[in-house]
Design an enzyme around this catalytic site. Structure first.
Site, PDB file in Angstrom:
ATOM      1  NE  ARG A  48      -4.166  -1.790   1.936  1.00  0.00           N
ATOM      2  CZ  ARG A  48      -5.309  -1.552   1.291  1.00  0.00           C
ATOM      3  NH1 ARG A  48      -5.590  -0.347   0.828  1.00  0.00           N
ATOM      4  NH2 ARG A  48      -6.192  -2.500   1.119  1.00  0.00           N
TER       5      ARG A  48
ATOM      6  CG  MET B  38     -13.883   2.053  -5.461  1.00  0.00           C
ATOM      7  SD  MET B  38     -15.054   2.700  -4.233  1.00  0.00           S
ATOM      8  CE  MET B  38     -15.382   1.222  -3.292  1.00  0.00           C
TER       9      MET B  38
ATOM     10  CG  HIS C 285     -18.949   7.598   2.353  1.00  0.00           C
ATOM     11  ND1 HIS C 285     -18.289   6.446   2.013  1.00  0.00           N
ATOM     12  CD2 HIS C 285     -19.868   7.247   3.276  1.00  0.00           C
ATOM     13  CE1 HIS C 285     -18.796   5.446   2.711  1.00  0.00           C
ATOM     14  NE2 HIS C 285     -19.752   5.902   3.480  1.00  0.00           N
TER      15      HIS C 285
ATOM     16  CB  THR D  57      -8.998  12.934   8.455  1.00  0.00           C
ATOM     17  OG1 THR D  57     -10.125  12.076   8.679  1.00  0.00           O
ATOM     18  CG2 THR D  57      -9.449  14.397   8.447  1.00  0.00           C
TER      19      THR D  57
HETATM   20  N1  NHR Z   1      -8.449   7.155   2.685  1.00  0.00           N
HETATM   21  C1  NHR Z   1      -8.431   7.745   3.882  1.00  0.00           C
HETATM   22  N2  NHR Z   1      -7.304   7.710   4.570  1.00  0.00           N
HETATM   23  N3  NHR Z   1      -9.507   8.371   4.409  1.00  0.00           N
HETATM   24  C2  NHR Z   1     -10.658   8.399   3.740  1.00  0.00           C
HETATM   25  O1  NHR Z   1     -11.695   9.011   4.266  1.00  0.00           O
HETATM   26  C3  NHR Z   1     -10.752   7.758   2.464  1.00  0.00           C
HETATM   27  C4  NHR Z   1      -9.607   7.143   1.968  1.00  0.00           C
HETATM   28  C5  NHR Z   1      -9.629   6.480   0.739  1.00  0.00           C
HETATM   29  C6  NHR Z   1     -10.798   6.411   0.013  1.00  0.00           C
HETATM   30  C7  NHR Z   1     -13.231   6.770  -0.218  1.00  0.00           C
HETATM   31  C8  NHR Z   1     -14.059   5.752   0.566  1.00  0.00           C
HETATM   32  C9  NHR Z   1     -15.531   5.961   0.541  1.00  0.00           C
HETATM   33  O2  NHR Z   1     -15.983   7.077   0.309  1.00  0.00           O
HETATM   34  C10 NHR Z   1     -11.951   6.990   0.521  1.00  0.00           C
HETATM   35  C11 NHR Z   1     -11.941   7.689   1.736  1.00  0.00           C
HETATM   36  C12 NHR Z   1     -12.443   2.493  -0.388  1.00  0.00           C
HETATM   37  C13 NHR Z   1     -12.694   1.687   0.711  1.00  0.00           C
HETATM   38  C14 NHR Z   1     -12.176   0.279   0.778  1.00  0.00           C
HETATM   39  O3  NHR Z   1     -12.467  -0.453   1.709  1.00  0.00           O
HETATM   40  C15 NHR Z   1     -13.409   2.243   1.744  1.00  0.00           C
HETATM   41  C16 NHR Z   1     -13.845   3.549   1.683  1.00  0.00           C
HETATM   42  C17 NHR Z   1     -13.577   4.343   0.571  1.00  0.00           C
HETATM   43  C18 NHR Z   1     -12.883   3.798  -0.472  1.00  0.00           C
HETATM   44  N4  NHR Z   1     -11.340  -0.145  -0.205  1.00  0.00           N
HETATM   45  C19 NHR Z   1     -10.713  -1.473  -0.283  1.00  0.00           C
HETATM   46  C20 NHR Z   1      -9.227  -1.382   0.117  1.00  0.00           C
HETATM   47  O4  NHR Z   1      -8.708  -2.433   0.532  1.00  0.00           O
HETATM   48  C21 NHR Z   1     -10.771  -2.020  -1.697  1.00  0.00           C
HETATM   49  C22 NHR Z   1     -12.164  -2.165  -2.192  1.00  0.00           C
HETATM   50  C23 NHR Z   1     -12.236  -2.342  -3.692  1.00  0.00           C
HETATM   51  O5  NHR Z   1     -11.205  -2.250  -4.413  1.00  0.00           O
HETATM   52  O6  NHR Z   1     -13.361  -2.550  -4.181  1.00  0.00           O
HETATM   53  O7  NHR Z   1      -8.589  -0.321  -0.061  1.00  0.00           O
HETATM   54  O8  NHR Z   1     -16.279   5.015   0.824  1.00  0.00           O
HETATM   55  C1  GAR Z   2     -20.447   7.077  -6.124  1.00  0.00           C
HETATM   56  O1  GAR Z   2     -21.735   6.735  -5.669  1.00  0.00           O
HETATM   57  C2  GAR Z   2     -19.561   7.407  -4.955  1.00  0.00           C
HETATM   58  O2  GAR Z   2     -20.204   8.090  -3.925  1.00  0.00           O
HETATM   59  C3  GAR Z   2     -19.174   6.041  -4.499  1.00  0.00           C
HETATM   60  O3  GAR Z   2     -19.003   5.276  -5.661  1.00  0.00           O
HETATM   61  C4  GAR Z   2     -19.769   5.841  -6.729  1.00  0.00           C
HETATM   62  C5  GAR Z   2     -18.827   6.211  -7.825  1.00  0.00           C
HETATM   63  O4  GAR Z   2     -19.519   6.566  -8.983  1.00  0.00           O
HETATM   64  N1  GAR Z   2     -17.964   6.067  -3.742  1.00  0.00           N
HETATM   65  C6  GAR Z   2     -17.622   5.119  -2.919  1.00  0.00           C
HETATM   66  O5  GAR Z   2     -18.352   4.177  -2.666  1.00  0.00           O
HETATM   67  C7  GAR Z   2     -16.266   5.270  -2.301  1.00  0.00           C
HETATM   68  N2  GAR Z   2     -15.962   4.121  -1.533  1.00  0.00           N
HETATM   69  P1  GAR Z   2     -18.790   7.348 -10.161  1.00  0.00           P
HETATM   70  O6  GAR Z   2     -17.506   6.587 -10.484  1.00  0.00           O
HETATM   71  O7  GAR Z   2     -19.747   7.271 -11.298  1.00  0.00           O
HETATM   72  O8  GAR Z   2     -18.510   8.750  -9.713  1.00  0.00           O
END
Ligand code: NHR
Ligand code: GAR
Length: 210
Positions: free
Chosen positions: A66, A91, A110, A142
């Site tokens: 990562r 993601m 989100h 954050t």
């Molecule tokens: N990073 C930090 N430090 N803080 C946040 O608030 C973040 C972030 C990275 C992404 C978007 C987020 C969302 O809006 C986001 C916010 C991915 C996961 C996740 O579990 C969770 C939340 C969000 C984005 N990802 C997996 C992982 O192992 C992979 C999942 C996949 O590839 O489908 O990174 O929800």
């Molecule tokens: C959106 O609904 C966004 O809020 C969500 O994924 C979709 C992306 O659509 N984000 C997450 O779930 C982050 N974990 P888009 O690619 O068409 O903008």
């Protein structure tokens, strides 16, 4: 001052498209300088290229850890020297070093009414909890996932018979309104962060009822 924006996506990129379109249509003091995806097949990359925006694919699977991915990602982002970095359906969880490097200039959307339902599968979880309202939240990022200061929220009803897709579509329509607005406020210098609360300096409503 003219601002450069870099947008990170993982897939479709409809929020990214909404931001690009509003930026052009409303003449923001800003340019979307680049769109970067962690998946080479992200559909949003083609849209960016067609609109003359630098499109970069950076496959997280090609990195050993990562931390290695985060470093490669920030190196790509910093080529464009952005004032603002926007996560739009991005993601991959980002580490504290990455987040710290962009402190105060990293936004996410989100698809839940934070602080409810951080993490994944938010629509299904809201339905299973019997929520009568759901929505989306634009927040500063954050290190703690989905816990940063809230810039704007949208609220929609959860209707009887909704499945995950129906609720996701209803929320997404509001995301396309609130995310461009939040980004516009940022580039116009209209947002202030104090004591973990985000204030809109014109007193504009930071809530959309959809
Ligand atoms: N990073 C930090 N430090 N803080 C946040 O608030 C973040 C972030 C990275 C992404 C978007 C987020 C969302 O809006 C986001 C916010 C991915 C996961 C996740 O579990 C969770 C939340 C969000 C984005 N990802 C997996 C992982 O192992 C992979 C999942 C996949 O590839 O489908 O990174 O929800
Ligand atoms: C959106 O609904 C966004 O809020 C969500 O994924 C979709 C992306 O659509 N984000 C997450 O779930 C982050 N974990 P888009 O690619 O068409 O903008």
């Amino acid at each position: 001052m003219h601002q450069r924006i870099v947008i990170l996506i993982s897939g479709r990129g409809s929020n990214m498209q909404a931001i690009v379109q509003r930026c052009a249509a409303e003449g923001w003091p800003a340019t979307v300088a680049a769109v970067i995806a962690n998946r080479p097949d992200a559909a949003g990359l083609a849209f960016a290229r067609e609109h003359g925006i630098s499109a970069v694919a950076l496959d997280h699977r090609a990195h050993a850890s990562r931390e290695a991915f985060d470093s490669a990602l920030s190196a790509q982002i910093d080529r464009f020297d952005p004032h603002l970095v926007v996560l739009a359906g991005f993601m991959r969880i980002l580490g504290a070093d990455f987040v710290g490097h962009y402190a105060g200039r990293l936004l996410n959307i989100h698809p839940s009414l934070l602080p409810a339902f951080p993490g994944l599968h938010t629509h299904q979880r809201a339905i299973e909890a019997g929520c009568k309202a759901a929505g989306a939240t634009v927040h500063f990022v954050t290190p703690e996932l989905d816990h940063g200061p809230i810039v704007m929220q949208s609220v929609v009803p959860v209707l009887p018979g909704d499945d995950e897709d129906a609720l996701a579509d209803r929320i997404l329509a509001t995301e396309h309104v609130i995310y461009p607005l939040a980004v516009r406020w940022f580039v116009q210098g209209k947002l202030r962060l104090a004591g973990g609360i985000v204030y809109q300096l014109d007193g504009a409503a930071q809530l959309l009822i959809g």
